[in-house]
Scaffold this motif. Structure first.
Motif, mmCIF file in Angstrom:
data_model
loop_
_atom_site.group_PDB
_atom_site.id
_atom_site.type_symbol
_atom_site.label_atom_id
_atom_site.label_comp_id
_atom_site.label_asym_id
_atom_site.label_seq_id
_atom_site.Cartn_x
_atom_site.Cartn_y
_atom_site.Cartn_z
ATOM 1 N N ASN A 53 0.841 -1.194 0.000
ATOM 2 C CA ASN A 53 0.000 0.000 0.000
ATOM 3 C C ASN A 53 0.880 1.249 0.000
ATOM 4 O OD1 ASN A 53 -2.123 1.782 0.197
ATOM 5 N ND2 ASN A 53 -2.380 1.515 2.383
ATOM 6 N N ILE A 54 1.049 1.827 -1.159
ATOM 7 C CA ILE A 54 1.848 3.043 -1.243
ATOM 8 C C ILE A 54 0.995 4.124 -1.894
ATOM 9 C CG2 ILE A 54 3.896 4.141 -2.203
ATOM 10 C CD1 ILE A 54 5.205 1.416 -2.309
ATOM 11 N N THR A 55 0.731 5.186 -1.143
ATOM 12 C CA THR A 55 0.046 6.327 -1.727
ATOM 13 C C THR A 55 1.094 7.394 -2.015
ATOM 14 O OG1 THR A 55 -0.370 7.449 0.375
ATOM 15 C CG2 THR A 55 -2.054 5.863 -0.375
ATOM 16 N N LEU A 56 0.808 8.250 -2.955
ATOM 17 C CA LEU A 56 1.746 9.330 -3.259
ATOM 18 C C LEU A 56 1.941 10.248 -2.053
ATOM 19 C CD1 LEU A 56 0.758 10.284 -6.899
ATOM 20 C CD2 LEU A 56 2.847 9.183 -6.119
ATOM 21 N N LYS A 57 0.872 10.498 -1.346
ATOM 22 C CA LYS A 57 0.942 11.367 -0.173
ATOM 23 C C LYS A 57 1.925 10.821 0.858
ATOM 24 C CE LYS A 57 -1.993 13.500 3.321
ATOM 25 N NZ LYS A 57 -3.366 13.671 3.806
ATOM 26 N N THR A 58 1.829 9.535 1.137
ATOM 27 C CA THR A 58 2.720 8.927 2.119
ATOM 28 C C THR A 58 4.144 8.827 1.585
ATOM 29 O OG1 THR A 58 0.855 7.680 3.008
ATOM 30 C CG2 THR A 58 3.049 6.934 3.630
ATOM 31 N N LEU A 59 4.302 8.508 0.315
ATOM 32 C CA LEU A 59 5.635 8.454 -0.279
ATOM 33 C C LEU A 59 6.322 9.806 -0.146
ATOM 34 C CD1 LEU A 59 7.886 7.075 -1.888
ATOM 35 C CD2 LEU A 59 6.673 7.761 -3.972
ATOM 36 N N ILE A 60 5.624 10.864 -0.466
ATOM 37 C CA ILE A 60 6.202 12.207 -0.360
ATOM 38 C C ILE A 60 6.553 12.525 1.088
ATOM 39 C CG2 ILE A 60 5.667 14.674 -0.602
ATOM 40 C CD1 ILE A 60 4.060 13.817 -3.161
ATOM 41 N N HIS A 66 13.293 11.870 4.956
ATOM 42 C CA HIS A 66 14.673 11.536 4.593
ATOM 43 C C HIS A 66 15.394 12.682 3.867
ATOM 44 C CE1 HIS A 66 14.532 7.410 5.898
ATOM 45 N NE2 HIS A 66 13.498 7.125 5.133
ATOM 46 N N LYS A 67 14.647 13.762 3.590
ATOM 47 C CA LYS A 67 15.196 14.914 2.858
ATOM 48 C C LYS A 67 15.691 14.510 1.461
ATOM 49 C CE LYS A 67 16.475 17.454 7.042
ATOM 50 N NZ LYS A 67 15.505 16.885 7.865
ATOM 51 N N ILE A 68 14.838 13.742 0.771
ATOM 52 C CA ILE A 68 15.129 13.269 -0.578
ATOM 53 C C ILE A 68 14.019 13.770 -1.505
ATOM 54 C CG2 ILE A 68 15.367 11.233 -2.059
ATOM 55 C CD1 ILE A 68 16.302 9.697 0.429
ATOM 56 N N SER A 69 14.394 14.364 -2.619
ATOM 57 C CA SER A 69 13.399 14.847 -3.578
ATOM 58 C C SER A 69 12.846 13.680 -4.386
ATOM 59 C CB SER A 69 14.019 15.877 -4.528
ATOM 60 O OG SER A 69 14.925 15.238 -5.418
ATOM 61 N N LEU A 70 11.684 13.885 -4.957
ATOM 62 C CA LEU A 70 11.107 12.872 -5.831
ATOM 63 C C LEU A 70 12.046 12.581 -6.997
ATOM 64 C CD1 LEU A 70 7.372 13.960 -6.011
ATOM 65 C CD2 LEU A 70 8.227 11.794 -5.144
ATOM 66 N N LYS A 71 12.641 13.628 -7.545
ATOM 67 C CA LYS A 71 13.562 13.477 -8.664
ATOM 68 C C LYS A 71 14.729 12.569 -8.276
ATOM 69 C CE LYS A 71 16.614 15.970 -11.724
ATOM 70 N NZ LYS A 71 17.388 17.170 -11.913
ATOM 71 N N ASP A 72 15.338 12.859 -7.147
ATOM 72 C CA ASP A 72 16.471 12.058 -6.701
ATOM 73 C C ASP A 72 16.065 10.617 -6.395
ATOM 74 O OD1 ASP A 72 18.188 14.204 -6.991
ATOM 75 O OD2 ASP A 72 18.143 14.738 -4.865
ATOM 76 N N PHE A 73 14.904 10.452 -5.800
ATOM 77 C CA PHE A 73 14.439 9.115 -5.451
ATOM 78 C C PHE A 73 14.247 8.246 -6.691
ATOM 79 C CE2 PHE A 73 11.102 5.971 -4.555
ATOM 80 C CZ PHE A 73 11.689 5.296 -3.505
ATOM 81 N N PHE A 74 13.619 8.823 -7.705
ATOM 82 C CA PHE A 74 13.276 8.037 -8.880
ATOM 83 C C PHE A 74 14.384 8.013 -9.941
ATOM 84 C CE2 PHE A 74 8.949 8.658 -7.231
ATOM 85 C CZ PHE A 74 8.523 7.337 -7.277
#
Length: 77
Positions: A53-60, A66-74
């Motif tokens: 169960n992964i929602t975008l809200k929780t992922l963000i 963790h101080k990680i951007s979506l760009k860096d994560f993906f």
């Protein structure tokens, strides 16, 4: 459609594994401790790391912790 669903599940599992690896790299050996210390529901967080169960809200929210951007994560997924 079955191939599409299978591909989605593989990507979700990659995301889950990466989140777990990040948590471990930050010194949190227990997902429960990480969830508690960061005010996340521990069962919900377990589901995230299990790929259930992964929602975008929780992922963000987790990436912000963790101080990680979506760009860096993906970037390497």
């Amino acid at each position: 459609m079955e191939d599409v669903d299978k591909n989605i599940e593989l990507k979700i599992n990659e995301i889950s594994k990466k989140l777990k690896a990040i948590r471990l790299s930050k010194g949190y050996t227990s997902y429960e401790t990480f969830a508690f210390e960061n005010e996340l529901n521990r069962v919900q967080y377990w589901r995230i790391e299990s790929g259930k169960n992964i929602t975008l809200k929780t992922l963000i929210k987790v990436l912000d912790i963790h101080k990680i951007s979506l760009k860096d994560f993906f970037e390497d997924l």
